[in-house]
Design a protein around this motif. Structure first.
Motif, PDB file in Angstrom:
ATOM      1  N   ALA A   1       0.843  -1.203   0.000  1.00 33.58           N
ATOM      2  CA  ALA A   1       0.000   0.000   0.000  1.00 33.58           C
ATOM      3  C   ALA A   1       0.874   1.247   0.000  1.00 33.58           C
ATOM      4  N   PHE A   2       1.943   1.228   0.780  1.00 31.20           N
ATOM      5  CA  PHE A   2       2.868   2.357   0.833  1.00 31.20           C
ATOM      6  C   PHE A   2       3.551   2.539  -0.517  1.00 31.20           C
ATOM      7  N   ARG A   3       3.966   1.440  -1.122  1.00 28.14           N
ATOM      8  CA  ARG A   3       4.633   1.501  -2.425  1.00 28.14           C
ATOM      9  C   ARG A   3       3.684   2.059  -3.486  1.00 28.14           C
ATOM     10  N   ARG A   4       2.410   1.610  -3.476  1.00 28.29           N
ATOM     11  CA  ARG A   4       1.434   2.132  -4.438  1.00 28.29           C
ATOM     12  C   ARG A   4       1.206   3.628  -4.231  1.00 28.29           C
ATOM     13  N   ALA A   5       1.160   4.061  -2.984  1.00 28.53           N
ATOM     14  CA  ALA A   5       0.965   5.489  -2.696  1.00 28.53           C
ATOM     15  C   ALA A   5       2.135   6.303  -3.248  1.00 28.53           C
ATOM     16  N   ILE A   6       3.338   5.793  -3.085  1.00 30.52           N
ATOM     17  CA  ILE A   6       4.518   6.488  -3.611  1.00 30.52           C
ATOM     18  C   ILE A   6       4.457   6.538  -5.137  1.00 30.52           C
TER      19      ILE A   6
END
Length: 70
Positions: free
Chosen positions: A25-30
């Motif tokens: 989820a963090f990677r997608r947000a970035i």
């Protein structure tokens, strides 16, 4: 009393899956942020587009895919 091996293994597996989900989820947000920044940079040379830029003007929940005419 010690937990049986299966229970410990299951708890570890569940925790790792949750950590993986948070990381993804963090990677997608970035990536989404980077894509939005890139789009902004690419359209910055066209000030006329800023007034009508669909991606900036329409909220994400308001976007809908085009429906075919019947």
């Amino acid at each position: 009393m010690a937990q049986p091996y299966e229970e410990r293994n299951s708890a570890v597996k569940t925790r790792r899956q949750q950590e993986d989900q948070r990381r993804m989820a963090f990677r997608r947000a970035i990536e989404d942020h980077d894509n939005q920044r890139q789009l902004t940079l690419e359209t910055a040379d066209y000030p006329d587009l800023n007034a009508i830029n669909y991606w900036q003007a329409a909220p994400a929940s308001g976007r809908r895919s085009a429906q075919p005419a019947h």
